[in-house]
Write an enzyme that holds these catalytic residues in place. Structure first.
Site, PDB file in Angstrom:
ATOM      1  N   ASN A  10       4.418   5.784  -4.820  1.00 30.86           N
ATOM      2  CA  ASN A  10       3.965   5.625  -3.464  1.00 30.86           C
ATOM      3  C   ASN A  10       4.949   5.054  -2.662  1.00 30.86           C
ATOM      4  O   ASN A  10       5.016   3.907  -2.612  1.00 30.86           O
ATOM      5  CB  ASN A  10       2.616   4.911  -3.560  1.00 30.86           C
ATOM      6  N   LYS A  12       4.772   4.828   0.635  1.00 28.10           N
ATOM      7  CA  LYS A  12       4.347   4.522   1.776  1.00 28.10           C
ATOM      8  C   LYS A  12       5.050   4.990   2.955  1.00 28.10           C
ATOM      9  O   LYS A  12       5.600   5.856   2.859  1.00 28.10           O
ATOM     10  CB  LYS A  12       4.173   2.916   1.730  1.00 28.10           C
ATOM     11  N   HIS A  98      -6.204   4.911  -0.509  1.00 28.48           N
ATOM     12  CA  HIS A  98      -5.375   3.824  -0.732  1.00 28.48           C
ATOM     13  C   HIS A  98      -5.863   2.678  -0.125  1.00 28.48           C
ATOM     14  O   HIS A  98      -6.434   2.895   1.121  1.00 28.48           O
ATOM     15  CB  HIS A  98      -4.026   4.186  -0.545  1.00 28.48           C
ATOM     16  N   GLU A 100      -4.368   0.286   1.738  1.00 32.15           N
ATOM     17  CA  GLU A 100      -3.937   0.391   3.011  1.00 32.15           C
ATOM     18  C   GLU A 100      -4.662   1.166   3.969  1.00 32.15           C
ATOM     19  O   GLU A 100      -4.911   0.741   5.269  1.00 32.15           O
ATOM     20  CB  GLU A 100      -2.348   0.323   2.925  1.00 32.15           C
ATOM     21  N   GLU A 170      -6.362  -0.039  -8.205  1.00 37.85           N
ATOM     22  CA  GLU A 170      -5.244  -0.811  -7.947  1.00 37.85           C
ATOM     23  C   GLU A 170      -5.961  -2.108  -7.234  1.00 37.85           C
ATOM     24  O   GLU A 170      -6.668  -1.991  -6.109  1.00 37.85           O
ATOM     25  CB  GLU A 170      -4.725  -0.172  -6.478  1.00 37.85           C
ATOM     26  N   GLY A 176       1.940  -5.257  -4.104  1.00 42.03           N
ATOM     27  CA  GLY A 176       2.664  -5.563  -3.199  1.00 42.03           C
ATOM     28  C   GLY A 176       3.073  -7.165  -3.318  1.00 42.03           C
ATOM     29  O   GLY A 176       3.878  -7.844  -2.226  1.00 42.03           O
TER      30      GLY A 176
HETATM   31  P1  PGA Z   1       3.182  -1.985  -5.413  1.00 42.54           P
HETATM   32  O1  PGA Z   1       2.114  -0.713  -4.823  1.00 42.54           O
HETATM   33  O2  PGA Z   1       3.472  -1.332  -6.711  1.00 42.54           O
HETATM   34  O3  PGA Z   1       4.202  -2.081  -4.487  1.00 42.54           O
HETATM   35  O4  PGA Z   1       2.325  -3.355  -5.869  1.00 42.54           O
HETATM   36  C1  PGA Z   1       1.223  -0.264  -5.409  1.00 42.54           C
HETATM   37  C2  PGA Z   1       0.482   0.862  -4.429  1.00 42.54           C
HETATM   38  O5  PGA Z   1       0.282   0.202  -3.176  1.00 42.54           O
HETATM   39  O6  PGA Z   1       0.125   1.920  -4.819  1.00 42.54           O
END
Ligand code: PGA
Length: 381
Positions: A10, A12, A98, A100, A170, A176
């Site tokens: 992903n 983003k 997701h 976010e 997740e 992140g």
């Molecule tokens: P990350 O993000 O691996 O940077 O923690 C995962 C995601 O948002 O799908």
């Protein structure tokens, strides 16, 4: 049937330029190729990049996945991309729900479910992300939150359509942050998700649905996570913007299944035999071949004939003592002449003490020392 692992990247709202996106795909191309028969891989660049890098990605065996799609169809919906438009652009997958999208753009569980239903109706495959916030985990509400997010989807999706959905668990506190869930934490939650699916949909769907883990997955932590029986792959954020994403793919690919060796006799050989396995008894201990740099040789045999075994690994001299019972797997056959042969232990072979002493009489009537052969020059590195 074991579930086929699935790993997704992903990206983003990254990277800033198309050039960087293309460079990254180029770097993936230089990594070990993925084995599509054993693992599914997708990546989610942002929309304008997605359409530009889709073909080069697909050439590497990586499917194109959108990061979102509209809960509505075509029409007066400024800023939206409908599921059918994605399908028309030959995009096969979309990520939905997701964290976010949920926390920064206020998508509700109901809206996510609506999007899932639109995407499925358009013929897309869906990665459905769910997961709890830190305070929800601390309040022991993880399973409750996951079920709350899954419930409206369960209500909208026909049982047979679950084959087109992958769940990405997740935990939001791990996304992140560099704070990955422990394999035990992730496994426990994945098992709970599967148990919920069995109850809410069916045993069959629960058994078959793939559940990815996402949240600070890296090359260093993925191998331990993938060992867990309910973890079927990863949704990778930050680490998918690196060349080493392909290492995560490699580490998530099931190792080759070792076939049981089929044992043969020296007389069954011909000079083109490959992957020869035999049980041997050493009749003359290994020693360095005169006039060579680091080539060792032992005389061995079975009840049908004799052979010389050559190798470059000095440590093998320790097992090649006179009278030792040995087993050779996947040896390279370099020469066959009557009851004699010459075997080379290369990097693909295993030459080990036999598990049990071999009980045959070695046929020594063939005097291997009279056999003429050439030293092999193509030694492995
Ligand atoms: P990350 O993000 O691996 O940077 O923690 C995962 C995601 O948002 O799908």
């Amino acid at each position: 049937m074991p579930r086929k692992p699935i790993v997704g990247g992903n990206w983003k709202c990254n990277p800033k330029t198309l050039e960087e996106a293309q460079k990254l795909i180029g770097e993936w191309k230089n990594q070990v190729p993925l084995d599509k028969r054993k693992i599914d891989v997708f990546a989610c660049p942002m929309m304008p990049h997605l359409l530009k890098v889709k073909l080069p990605m697909e050439k590497l065996g990586i499917s194109a996945c959108a990061q979102n799609c509209s809960k509505t169809g075509e029409g007066a919906f400024t800023g939206e991309v409908s599921a059918a438009q994605l399908k028309d652009a030959r995009v096969q997958w979309t990520l939905l729900g997701h964290s976010e999208r949920r926390t920064k753009y206020g998508e509700t569980d109901e809206e996510v479910a609506e999007k899932v239903s639109q995407a499925l109706a358009a013929g897309l495959k869906v990665v459905l992300a769910i997961g709890e916030l830190l305070d929800e985990r601390e309040a022991s509400k993880t399973d409750e939150v996951n079920e709350r997010m899954l419930k409206p989807v369960v209500a909208k999706v026909k049982e047979e359509d679950w084959s087109r959905i992958v769940i990405a668990y997740e935990p939001v506190w791990a996304i992140g942050t560099g704070k990955v869930a422990t394999p035990e934490q992730a496994e426990e939650t994945h098992a709970a998700i599967r148990a919920y699916m069995a109850k809410a949909v069916s045993e069959d769907v629960a058994e078959k649905v793939r559940i990815q883990y996402g949240g600070s997955v890296t090359v260093d932590n993925c191998a331990e996570l993938i060992k867990k029986p309910n973890i079927d792959g990863f949704l990778v954020g930050g680490a998918s913007l690196k060349a080493s994403f392909m290492e995560i793919v490699q580490k998530s690919t099931p190792p080759p299944v070792l076939k049981k060796p089929k044992w043969s006799k020296i007389t069954d050989l011909n000079p083109t035999t490959k992957g020869f396995n035999c049980m041997l008894k050493c009749t003359k201990a290994a020693a360095q071949v005169e006039g060579t740099e680091g080539v060792f040789e032992a005389v061995c045999g079975d009840d049908t004939g004799m052979c010389t075994v050559s190798f470059r690994n000095k440590d093998l001299c320790d097992i090649c003592k006179e009278g030792a019972s040995l087993r050779m797997q996947n040896a390279a056959v370099r020469m066959v002449k009557g009851g004699y042969m010459r075997l080379v232990v290369d990097k693909w072979s295993a030459f080990k003490p036999a598990d049990e002493p071999v009980d045959f009489e070695v046929k020594t009537s063939n005097d291997v020392s009279s056999v003429e052969y050439e030293l092999v020059d193509a030694w492995p590195d």
